[in-house]
Design a protein around this motif. Structure first.
Motif, PDB file in Angstrom:
ATOM      1  N   GLN A  66       0.862  -1.182   0.000  1.00  0.00           N
ATOM      2  CA  GLN A  66       0.000   0.000   0.000  1.00  0.00           C
ATOM      3  C   GLN A  66       0.895   1.227   0.000  1.00  0.00           C
ATOM      4  N   VAL A  67       0.621   2.175  -0.909  1.00  0.00           N
ATOM      5  CA  VAL A  67       1.527   3.301  -1.136  1.00  0.00           C
ATOM      6  C   VAL A  67       1.023   4.576  -0.459  1.00  0.00           C
ATOM      7  N   PHE A  68       1.968   5.283   0.167  1.00  0.00           N
ATOM      8  CA  PHE A  68       1.704   6.587   0.785  1.00  0.00           C
ATOM      9  C   PHE A  68       2.802   7.535   0.322  1.00  0.00           C
ATOM     10  N   ALA A  69       2.437   8.551  -0.476  1.00  0.00           N
ATOM     11  CA  ALA A  69       3.442   9.444  -1.053  1.00  0.00           C
ATOM     12  C   ALA A  69       3.018  10.894  -0.905  1.00  0.00           C
ATOM     13  N   PRO A  70       3.123  11.437   0.320  1.00  0.00           N
ATOM     14  CA  PRO A  70       2.750  12.845   0.544  1.00  0.00           C
ATOM     15  C   PRO A  70       3.832  13.785   0.046  1.00  0.00           C
ATOM     16  N   GLY A  71       3.548  15.071   0.083  1.00  0.00           N
ATOM     17  CA  GLY A  71       4.539  16.044  -0.344  1.00  0.00           C
ATOM     18  C   GLY A  71       5.675  16.204   0.641  1.00  0.00           C
ATOM     19  N   ASP A  72       5.399  16.008   1.941  1.00  0.00           N
ATOM     20  CA  ASP A  72       6.407  16.224   2.979  1.00  0.00           C
ATOM     21  C   ASP A  72       6.090  15.326   4.164  1.00  0.00           C
ATOM     22  N   THR A  73       6.965  14.367   4.447  1.00  0.00           N
ATOM     23  CA  THR A  73       6.714  13.430   5.552  1.00  0.00           C
ATOM     24  C   THR A  73       7.153  13.968   6.902  1.00  0.00           C
ATOM     25  N   SER A  74       7.676  15.192   6.949  1.00  0.00           N
ATOM     26  CA  SER A  74       8.160  15.738   8.214  1.00  0.00           C
ATOM     27  C   SER A  74       7.095  16.548   8.961  1.00  0.00           C
ATOM     28  N   LYS A  75       6.005  16.923   8.285  1.00  0.00           N
ATOM     29  CA  LYS A  75       4.959  17.714   8.930  1.00  0.00           C
ATOM     30  C   LYS A  75       4.162  16.862   9.915  1.00  0.00           C
ATOM     31  N   ASP A  76       3.773  17.468  11.027  1.00  0.00           N
ATOM     32  CA  ASP A  76       3.001  16.742  12.043  1.00  0.00           C
ATOM     33  C   ASP A  76       1.705  16.203  11.460  1.00  0.00           C
ATOM     34  N   SER A  77       1.019  17.024  10.651  1.00  0.00           N
ATOM     35  CA  SER A  77      -0.253  16.587  10.073  1.00  0.00           C
ATOM     36  C   SER A  77      -0.049  15.407   9.124  1.00  0.00           C
ATOM     37  N   THR A  78       1.062  15.415   8.383  1.00  0.00           N
ATOM     38  CA  THR A  78       1.358  14.317   7.458  1.00  0.00           C
ATOM     39  C   THR A  78       1.689  13.045   8.218  1.00  0.00           C
ATOM     40  N   ILE A  79       2.448  13.185   9.289  1.00  0.00           N
ATOM     41  CA  ILE A  79       2.805  12.017  10.107  1.00  0.00           C
ATOM     42  C   ILE A  79       1.547  11.397  10.703  1.00  0.00           C
ATOM     43  N   TYR A  80       0.659  12.241  11.208  1.00  0.00           N
ATOM     44  CA  TYR A  80      -0.607  11.749  11.769  1.00  0.00           C
ATOM     45  C   TYR A  80      -1.406  11.005  10.704  1.00  0.00           C
ATOM     46  N   THR A  81      -1.476  11.594   9.513  1.00  0.00           N
ATOM     47  CA  THR A  81      -2.197  10.961   8.409  1.00  0.00           C
ATOM     48  C   THR A  81      -1.558   9.628   8.038  1.00  0.00           C
ATOM     49  N   GLY A  82      -0.218   9.582   8.022  1.00  0.00           N
ATOM     50  CA  GLY A  82       0.491   8.355   7.679  1.00  0.00           C
ATOM     51  C   GLY A  82       0.236   7.240   8.671  1.00  0.00           C
ATOM     52  N   VAL A  83       0.263   7.560   9.952  1.00  0.00           N
ATOM     53  CA  VAL A  83       0.002   6.557  10.995  1.00  0.00           C
ATOM     54  C   VAL A  83      -1.430   6.033  10.870  1.00  0.00           C
ATOM     55  N   LYS A  84      -2.364   6.941  10.685  1.00  0.00           N
ATOM     56  CA  LYS A  84      -3.779   6.574  10.546  1.00  0.00           C
ATOM     57  C   LYS A  84      -3.992   5.719   9.300  1.00  0.00           C
ATOM     58  N   LYS A  85      -3.351   6.107   8.203  1.00  0.00           N
ATOM     59  CA  LYS A  85      -3.509   5.367   6.951  1.00  0.00           C
ATOM     60  C   LYS A  85      -2.925   3.961   7.074  1.00  0.00           C
ATOM     61  N   LEU A  86      -1.759   3.853   7.679  1.00  0.00           N
ATOM     62  CA  LEU A  86      -1.125   2.541   7.856  1.00  0.00           C
ATOM     63  C   LEU A  86      -2.054   1.599   8.611  1.00  0.00           C
ATOM     64  N   LYS A  87      -2.571   2.062   9.730  1.00  0.00           N
ATOM     65  CA  LYS A  87      -3.435   1.222  10.565  1.00  0.00           C
ATOM     66  C   LYS A  87      -4.740   0.867   9.856  1.00  0.00           C
ATOM     67  N   GLU A  88      -5.435   1.882   9.359  1.00  0.00           N
ATOM     68  CA  GLU A  88      -6.755   1.644   8.768  1.00  0.00           C
ATOM     69  C   GLU A  88      -6.661   0.890   7.449  1.00  0.00           C
ATOM     70  N   ASP A  89      -5.660   1.206   6.645  1.00  0.00           N
ATOM     71  CA  ASP A  89      -5.531   0.523   5.357  1.00  0.00           C
ATOM     72  C   ASP A  89      -5.214  -0.948   5.541  1.00  0.00           C
TER      73      ASP A  89
END
Length: 309
Positions: A66-89
């Motif tokens: 499963q692919v996650f390719a945001p513009g910037d992985t260092s932002k707090d909002s992006t990290i939160y989204t990544g953690v949520k996506k990993l778990k839910e996906d």
């Protein structure tokens, strides 16, 4: 590919990693995995059910991605989204696919741009991996470095198929139609134009040395400079174009410096090929030659790369 072509291919790959995000990165990932593993199957989103959280898998080994390719992985909002996506996906993937084709391994693919993953995403992958309800499934992350290792193992034909034409040491003669197509593309490309002009034109060879450009790039620039006569003829027939392109190439160079920092390995060469790719309206030999000739001209006039002290 010879040693030079492999070097250029690696730089182009790394620059694509920096550039691509979202669907563009996912397509790049699928293109590499498809050529690396004949059993790999990409999953296309279908109607309102999508891909059921499966961007691609190998049914023979039960390996899912499963692919996650945001513009910037260092932002707090992006990290939160990544953690949520990993778990839910993964939870949705497991409920949708495990009965169809048992999941043995799950890789959460993140375009981290070679910067490494933030701890929360790694921690969530470990937490999922340790859950008893997912016993028998190895859950982990997959970064740009992992994709680069797979790309490096591809044969030359597959690499070229993915990247397109690799600049050749023997440069073709610039063609008027290709040059006109390239210039038209650049004139219509929106780029900031607030950079001041350089009034000093440095020695060509000294500038190559000062910027730390490799012999490979030096050869492109020197060879491209040999065709300045044809370029000047085009400029004479198109008043005002030379000055507009000057600002375009300066803007592309400033953009390259933002994307590729001074701390990046081979940063000067990577900036060179970044500009080359960004300035090509399409990946053909004739268009690429046109861009290289233009880059050699604006390099000599110090509109791209640094002026020696």
């Amino acid at each position: 590919m010879d040693k030079t072509e492999r070097y250029i291919a690696k730089i182009i790959f790394q620059n694509r990693i920096l550039k691509y995000k979202g669907q563009q990165f996912e397509d790049f990932f699928v293109a590499i995995m498809t050529r690396a593993n004949e059993q790999f199957q990409a999953v296309k989103a279908y109607g309102n059910i999508g891909d059921r959280k499966n961007d691609g898998f190998d049914p023979t080994t039960g390996t899912y991605y499963q692919v996650f390719a945001p513009g910037d992985t260092s932002k707090d909002s992006t990290i939160y989204t990544g953690v949520k996506k990993l778990k839910e996906d993964f939870e949705k993937l497991y409920s949708n696919w495990n009965d169809i084709c048992p999941i043995k391994r799950f890789s959460f693919v993140v375009n981290d741009r070679f910067e490494g993953l933030p701890p929360p995403i790694i921690e969530m992958s470990i937490e999922l991996d340790n859950r008893p309800e997912y016993a028998g499934v190895k859950i982990g992350t997959f970064t740009a470095k992992d994709l680069e290792r797979i790309f490096d193992e591809l044969d030359d034909f597959a690499k070229q198929d993915i990247l397109g034409i690799i600049p050749d040491e023997i440069m073709a003669v610039v063609e008027y139609d290709a040059l006109h197509e390239t210039v038209t593309y650049l004139l219509n490309t929106e780029l900031p134009e607030d950079y001041s002009d350089n009034l000093v034109v440095p020695d060509f060879d000294n500038k190559i040395i000062f910027n730390g450009l490799s012999p490979v790039v030096s050869h492109h620039l020197v060879t491209g400079s040999y065709q300045e006569g044809q370029l000047m003829q085009y400029f004479n027939e198109s008043p005002g174009v030379k000055e507009i392109l000057q600002k375009k190439f300066r803007a592309l160079y400033e953009e390259a410096k933002v994307q590729i920092t001074d701390q990046t390995e081979n940063c000067a060469d990577r900036r060179f090929y970044y500009i080359l790719e960004q300035a090509c309206p399409k990946r053909t030999m004739s268009v690429q030659t046109s861009v290289l000739v233009l880059m050699a001209y604006y390099f000599s006039s110090c509109d791209i790369f640094e002026e020696p002290d």
